[in-house]
Scaffold this active site. Sequence first.
Site, PDB file in Angstrom:
ATOM      1  N   SER A   1     -33.338   2.308   9.630  1.00  0.00           N
ATOM      2  CA  SER A   1     -32.514   2.842   8.557  1.00  0.00           C
ATOM      3  C   SER A   1     -33.424   3.471   7.514  1.00  0.00           C
ATOM      4  CB  SER A   1     -31.702   1.701   7.944  1.00  0.00           C
ATOM      5  OG  SER A   1     -31.344   2.012   6.615  1.00  0.00           O
TER       6      SER A   1
ATOM      7  N   LYS B   1     -33.695  -2.916   9.469  1.00  0.00           N
ATOM      8  CA  LYS B   1     -32.680  -2.574  10.467  1.00  0.00           C
ATOM      9  C   LYS B   1     -33.222  -1.971  11.757  1.00  0.00           C
ATOM     10  CE  LYS B   1     -28.681  -1.492   9.650  1.00  0.00           C
ATOM     11  NZ  LYS B   1     -27.274  -1.619   9.460  1.00  0.00           N
TER      12      LYS B   1
ATOM     13  N   GLU C   1     -24.281   3.849  20.392  1.00  0.00           N
ATOM     14  CA  GLU C   1     -23.216   4.377  19.522  1.00  0.00           C
ATOM     15  C   GLU C   1     -22.869   5.826  19.873  1.00  0.00           C
ATOM     16  OE1 GLU C   1     -23.692   2.593  15.210  1.00  0.00           O
ATOM     17  OE2 GLU C   1     -25.643   2.985  16.087  1.00  0.00           O
TER      18      GLU C   1
ATOM     19  N   HIS D   1     -10.296 -12.629  24.343  1.00  0.00           N
ATOM     20  CA  HIS D   1      -9.945 -12.372  22.935  1.00  0.00           C
ATOM     21  C   HIS D   1     -11.199 -12.339  22.053  1.00  0.00           C
ATOM     22  CE1 HIS D   1      -5.744 -13.527  24.077  1.00  0.00           C
ATOM     23  NE2 HIS D   1      -6.421 -14.310  24.896  1.00  0.00           N
TER      24      HIS D   1
END
Length: 442
Positions: free
Chosen positions: A262, A268, A275, A141
């Site tokens: 970024s 970042k 992705e 979970h």
Amino acid sequence: MQNFEQFIGSFSFDKRLGEVDIIASIAHTKMLMETSIINTNDGDKIIFGLNSILKDLQTGWSLPEEEDIHYALEKELIRRIGEVGGRMHTARSRNDQVATDLRMYVKQEINTIESIINKFQKILVRKAEENIDVVMPGFTHLQPAQPILAAHYLLAYAWMLDRDKQRLLDCYKRTNVLPLGSAALAGTSFPIDRNFTAKLLGFESVTENSLDAVSDRDFAIEFVFCMSMIALHLTRFCEEIILWMNPEFAYITLDDKFTSGSSIMPQKRNPDCAEVIRGKSGRVFGDLIALLTVVKSLPLAYNRDLQEDKSPVFDAFDSMRISLEVIVEMVESLKFVKENTRKSTEKGFIAATEIADYLTKQGMPFRTAHGIVKNIVLYCQKNNKTLNNLSFEEYNKFSCLFRQDIFEYLDAGNIANMKTSYGATSKKSITLQIQNIKRTLK
Ligand code: ARG
């Protein structure tokens, strides 16, 4: 005014079948010679012509556009060797021809994907060996559950990929049946020898029913399903890579070339490669639905709708090939941050099950032990303590079955290494697991 010819044509995308079409045509021609349907002289000219086109294609030359690759090649052949080139299409139709080409192509694609998967598995196994002492939390979970070894986690993906390979192998068997010789739909009155052609082209057998042979695209659907399962497996891995790169976890690092900065936030590092791989699944699942829908409700035998079978096959293959190639390199650069995964095992009371097992081994029914440990955890939460820094006296208040050795059962590494059942996460079980997976690798 629309260009209808271009609309019904497929050259823009099926030119990719050029090489397999030529190889199949050479085999077909040899069969026509063998069975004396055409004479040796004509056959030799055809084969010579086809080989010259093949050579040119391989050096980057492009065929002039026609309705489809089959017409384009025949026209070019006739242009090069004269009218005799027209004998090549004896006892054949574009219907059995295209079904053959696509099978040949899918067979090659299966081999390509299989070999990259094999490489990927080898890297996972090597990483598992290198990280055999890295302890981390296992989740259910997505909540901390029990400690595991990072090697166990990596090998879980190696086994997933093993199923992907098995699925491909199985798909290969059904793809490896030759439809050529079924002609348009009914077979032919020429005395062809289909097994001869099959042998030349490396097909295991020939199709049994000409109607089925020219309209069947099950093999292509199965192939795209295989690609979809791989895509799905990669999304799971990438999801975790993304999560674990997050500074809240900081379990892993990747080489900088797999991430990007970024344009606005200077701090970042975004996991773009992971992705994009995760995103590719959208296309591949779409390819599967597209192909299923193209074939759905088609009456026997060939229908022009089937021309739409090629783009989903090519797209699913291209997407998975590049995704696998990228993930192989990305995982090669993956490093576990041992201190962080270890620190993380100290949160979330992940020794709780082990403590319940401890009491159970002392003779207490498991359900009772479960209740006691639940109370211990509540006590810790209330008093801002962890299972590790409770005193022996505190443990004893909950049960007199606790002995001094309980503290050995609280260490995440010890807990993982006590899981010695077959297929479990201990170093001992994993060593056997590694031996077993190595046996499946080429
Ligand atoms: N370009 C067609 C395809 O890809 C080839 C077969 C055409 N057959 C026909 N009877 N029109 O499916």
